[in-house]
Structure formats: C-alpha cells, structure tokens
Write a protein that holds these residues in place. Structure first.
Motif, mmCIF file in Angstrom:
data_model
loop_
_atom_site.group_PDB
_atom_site.id
_atom_site.type_symbol
_atom_site.label_atom_id
_atom_site.label_comp_id
_atom_site.label_asym_id
_atom_site.label_seq_id
_atom_site.Cartn_x
_atom_site.Cartn_y
_atom_site.Cartn_z
ATOM 1 N N LEU A 7 -6.971 -22.500 20.602
ATOM 2 C CA LEU A 7 -6.407 -24.246 19.740
ATOM 3 C C LEU A 7 -7.942 -24.900 20.570
ATOM 4 O O LEU A 7 -8.126 -24.814 21.442
ATOM 5 N N GLU A 8 -8.152 -25.340 19.436
ATOM 6 C CA GLU A 8 -8.866 -27.245 19.514
ATOM 7 C C GLU A 8 -7.887 -27.748 18.802
ATOM 8 O O GLU A 8 -7.121 -28.677 18.645
ATOM 9 N N LEU A 9 -7.629 -29.016 20.739
ATOM 10 C CA LEU A 9 -6.003 -30.097 20.355
ATOM 11 C C LEU A 9 -7.234 -31.566 20.949
ATOM 12 O O LEU A 9 -8.090 -31.363 21.563
ATOM 13 N N ALA A 10 -7.556 -31.736 19.962
ATOM 14 C CA ALA A 10 -8.605 -33.942 19.562
ATOM 15 C C ALA A 10 -7.078 -34.615 19.489
ATOM 16 O O ALA A 10 -6.236 -34.688 18.380
ATOM 17 N N VAL A 11 -7.036 -35.129 20.647
ATOM 18 C CA VAL A 11 -6.331 -36.630 20.200
ATOM 19 C C VAL A 11 -7.173 -38.116 20.269
ATOM 20 O O VAL A 11 -7.844 -37.878 21.388
ATOM 21 N N CYS A 12 -6.792 -38.783 19.329
ATOM 22 C CA CYS A 12 -7.344 -39.751 18.957
ATOM 23 C C CYS A 12 -6.452 -40.775 18.962
ATOM 24 O O CYS A 12 -6.060 -40.617 18.224
ATOM 25 N N THR A 13 -7.874 -41.892 18.619
ATOM 26 C CA THR A 13 -7.439 -43.485 18.579
ATOM 27 C C THR A 13 -7.878 -43.514 16.851
ATOM 28 O O THR A 13 -9.377 -43.464 17.106
ATOM 29 N N VAL A 14 -7.372 -44.355 16.336
ATOM 30 C CA VAL A 14 -7.973 -45.135 15.306
ATOM 31 C C VAL A 14 -7.710 -46.760 14.774
ATOM 32 O O VAL A 14 -6.286 -47.354 15.335
ATOM 33 N N THR A 15 -8.508 -47.385 13.660
ATOM 34 C CA THR A 15 -8.158 -49.072 13.844
ATOM 35 C C THR A 15 -7.908 -48.975 12.530
ATOM 36 O O THR A 15 -6.847 -50.089 12.437
ATOM 37 N N ASP A 16 -7.733 -48.042 11.495
ATOM 38 C CA ASP A 16 -7.461 -48.235 10.329
ATOM 39 C C ASP A 16 -6.791 -46.355 9.665
ATOM 40 O O ASP A 16 -7.404 -45.877 8.919
ATOM 41 N N ARG A 17 -5.626 -46.607 10.422
ATOM 42 C CA ARG A 17 -4.528 -45.304 9.865
ATOM 43 C C ARG A 17 -5.017 -44.742 8.585
ATOM 44 O O ARG A 17 -5.131 -43.713 8.294
ATOM 45 N N VAL A 38 -9.420 -20.741 10.966
ATOM 46 C CA VAL A 38 -7.998 -20.358 10.582
ATOM 47 C C VAL A 38 -7.086 -21.241 10.307
ATOM 48 O O VAL A 38 -6.575 -20.440 9.115
ATOM 49 N N SER A 39 -7.383 -22.432 10.848
ATOM 50 C CA SER A 39 -5.808 -23.334 10.718
ATOM 51 C C SER A 39 -6.305 -24.434 10.632
ATOM 52 O O SER A 39 -7.122 -24.817 12.115
ATOM 53 N N TRP A 40 -6.196 -25.841 10.707
ATOM 54 C CA TRP A 40 -5.882 -27.330 11.338
ATOM 55 C C TRP A 40 -4.461 -28.242 10.699
ATOM 56 O O TRP A 40 -3.925 -28.066 9.513
ATOM 57 N N ARG A 41 -3.774 -28.151 11.855
ATOM 58 C CA ARG A 41 -2.961 -29.037 11.835
ATOM 59 C C ARG A 41 -2.972 -30.484 11.637
ATOM 60 O O ARG A 41 -3.198 -30.888 13.696
ATOM 61 N N ALA A 42 -2.566 -31.340 11.214
ATOM 62 C CA ALA A 42 -3.053 -33.124 11.121
ATOM 63 C C ALA A 42 -1.227 -33.395 11.992
ATOM 64 O O ALA A 42 -0.417 -33.227 10.732
ATOM 65 N N LEU A 43 -2.135 -34.340 12.948
ATOM 66 C CA LEU A 43 -0.337 -34.989 13.465
ATOM 67 C C LEU A 43 -0.434 -36.382 13.586
ATOM 68 O O LEU A 43 -1.947 -37.368 13.991
ATOM 69 N N THR A 44 -0.198 -37.187 13.138
ATOM 70 C CA THR A 44 0.477 -38.747 13.396
ATOM 71 C C THR A 44 1.223 -39.337 14.666
ATOM 72 O O THR A 44 2.738 -38.361 14.541
ATOM 73 N N ALA A 45 1.011 -40.111 15.377
ATOM 74 C CA ALA A 45 1.655 -40.169 16.167
ATOM 75 C C ALA A 45 3.066 -40.804 15.636
ATOM 76 O O ALA A 45 2.863 -41.903 15.126
ATOM 77 N N LEU A 46 4.159 -40.679 15.607
ATOM 78 C CA LEU A 46 5.537 -42.119 16.049
ATOM 79 C C LEU A 46 5.283 -42.704 16.510
ATOM 80 O O LEU A 46 5.494 -44.147 15.588
ATOM 81 N N GLU A 47 5.340 -43.288 17.791
ATOM 82 C CA GLU A 47 5.737 -44.218 18.752
ATOM 83 C C GLU A 47 4.410 -44.992 18.476
ATOM 84 O O GLU A 47 4.586 -45.945 18.916
ATOM 85 N N GLN A 48 3.159 -44.407 18.744
ATOM 86 C CA GLN A 48 1.682 -45.086 18.849
ATOM 87 C C GLN A 48 1.031 -45.196 17.156
ATOM 88 O O GLN A 48 0.461 -44.364 16.963
ATOM 89 N N GLY A 49 0.828 -46.283 17.175
ATOM 90 C CA GLY A 49 0.768 -46.419 15.246
ATOM 91 C C GLY A 49 -0.844 -46.261 15.722
ATOM 92 O O GLY A 49 -1.465 -45.947 14.093
ATOM 93 N N ASP A 50 -2.229 -46.095 16.648
ATOM 94 C CA ASP A 50 -2.792 -46.170 15.870
ATOM 95 C C ASP A 50 -3.418 -44.274 16.414
ATOM 96 O O ASP A 50 -4.681 -44.508 16.993
ATOM 97 N N MET A 51 -2.022 -43.754 17.306
ATOM 98 C CA MET A 51 -3.367 -42.406 17.314
ATOM 99 C C MET A 51 -2.479 -40.805 16.676
ATOM 100 O O MET A 51 -1.821 -41.033 16.080
ATOM 101 N N ILE A 52 -3.665 -40.400 16.526
ATOM 102 C CA ILE A 52 -3.379 -39.072 15.583
ATOM 103 C C ILE A 52 -4.251 -37.693 16.537
ATOM 104 O O ILE A 52 -4.398 -38.370 17.141
ATOM 105 N N ALA A 53 -3.648 -36.749 16.150
ATOM 106 C CA ALA A 53 -3.910 -35.379 17.023
ATOM 107 C C ALA A 53 -4.535 -34.817 15.309
ATOM 108 O O ALA A 53 -3.716 -34.592 14.430
ATOM 109 N N SER A 85 -11.840 -44.645 17.006
ATOM 110 C CA SER A 85 -12.288 -45.505 17.942
ATOM 111 C C SER A 85 -12.226 -45.115 19.316
ATOM 112 O O SER A 85 -13.038 -45.916 20.343
ATOM 113 N N GLY A 86 -11.749 -43.650 18.908
ATOM 114 C CA GLY A 86 -11.650 -43.234 20.654
ATOM 115 C C GLY A 86 -10.908 -41.949 21.134
ATOM 116 O O GLY A 86 -10.128 -41.721 19.652
ATOM 117 N N VAL A 87 -11.275 -41.268 21.769
ATOM 118 C CA VAL A 87 -10.659 -39.536 22.361
ATOM 119 C C VAL A 87 -10.707 -40.006 23.435
ATOM 120 O O VAL A 87 -11.261 -39.906 24.004
#
Length: 99
Positions: A7-17, A38-53, A85-87
């Motif tokens: 499993l590859e986990l990337a947690v990032c910030t973005v300027t325009d979600r 195999v698969s990719w699950r796209a996650l978006t943070a509920l508490e931090q609007g500029d964070m995705i994983a 914008s950041g990892v």
C-alpha cells in the motif's frame, strides 16, 4: 486489500481542491494500465479543506517503484502533480492481513 501487497499512502495539500480532484480522476484512469496496479482509493479530508490522500495498492514494491518513475513522464499525471502544493507523507506499507 490483498495479503502480501504493497500500500502506498500519499497525504498532500492542494491549493484548489476541486481542480485537484478533477486532475486526480484523470490520473486514476491512467494508472489502471500500469503493471502491478491493484486499486486506488481517493480520500478527501473532512476537517482540513486543503488536504487529500491517496491509498494505492500494488502487487509488489517493484511495481510501486516503477510507477513512481513512470508518473514523472506521464502527461496524464502532469495536472495532478501541478495541483499538489505540498506532500505531508509518502510511504509504502506491506500488508499483513485484514479482518
């Protein structure tokens, strides 16, 4: 998740979600053809609007490493990479099993 995969986990910030999520969908469509994917699950943070994983599953570490090199030159990934914008975290994990 399949036991023994990576499993590859990337947690990032973005300027325009919304733009990042559109670009991510295009990247997800492209990566489906990568060897070892195999698969990719796209996650978006509920508490931090500029964070995705992204939680991407690979059959092995070699496939994950080859994909990491390939995305650098894949035009389908350029908009997504530009939207990040950041990892905060980029790490690979060995799956031990699931319940």
């Amino acid at each position: 998740m399949t036991p023994g995969t990576i499993l590859e986990l990337a947690v990032c910030t973005v300027t325009d979600r919304p733009a990042a999520e559109t670009a991510r969908r295009a990247a997800m469509a492209a990566v489906k053809a990568y060897p070892g994917f195999v698969s990719w699950r796209a996650l978006t943070a509920l508490e931090q609007g500029d964070m995705i994983a992204d939680l991407v599953e690979w059959i092995d570490k070699a496939s994950a490493d080859a994909a990491a090199a390939r995305v650098q030159a894949d035009p389908a990934f350029a908009p997504y990479m530009a939207a990040i914008s950041g990892v905060t975290l980029m790490q690979h994990f060995d799956t031990q099993g699931t319940l």
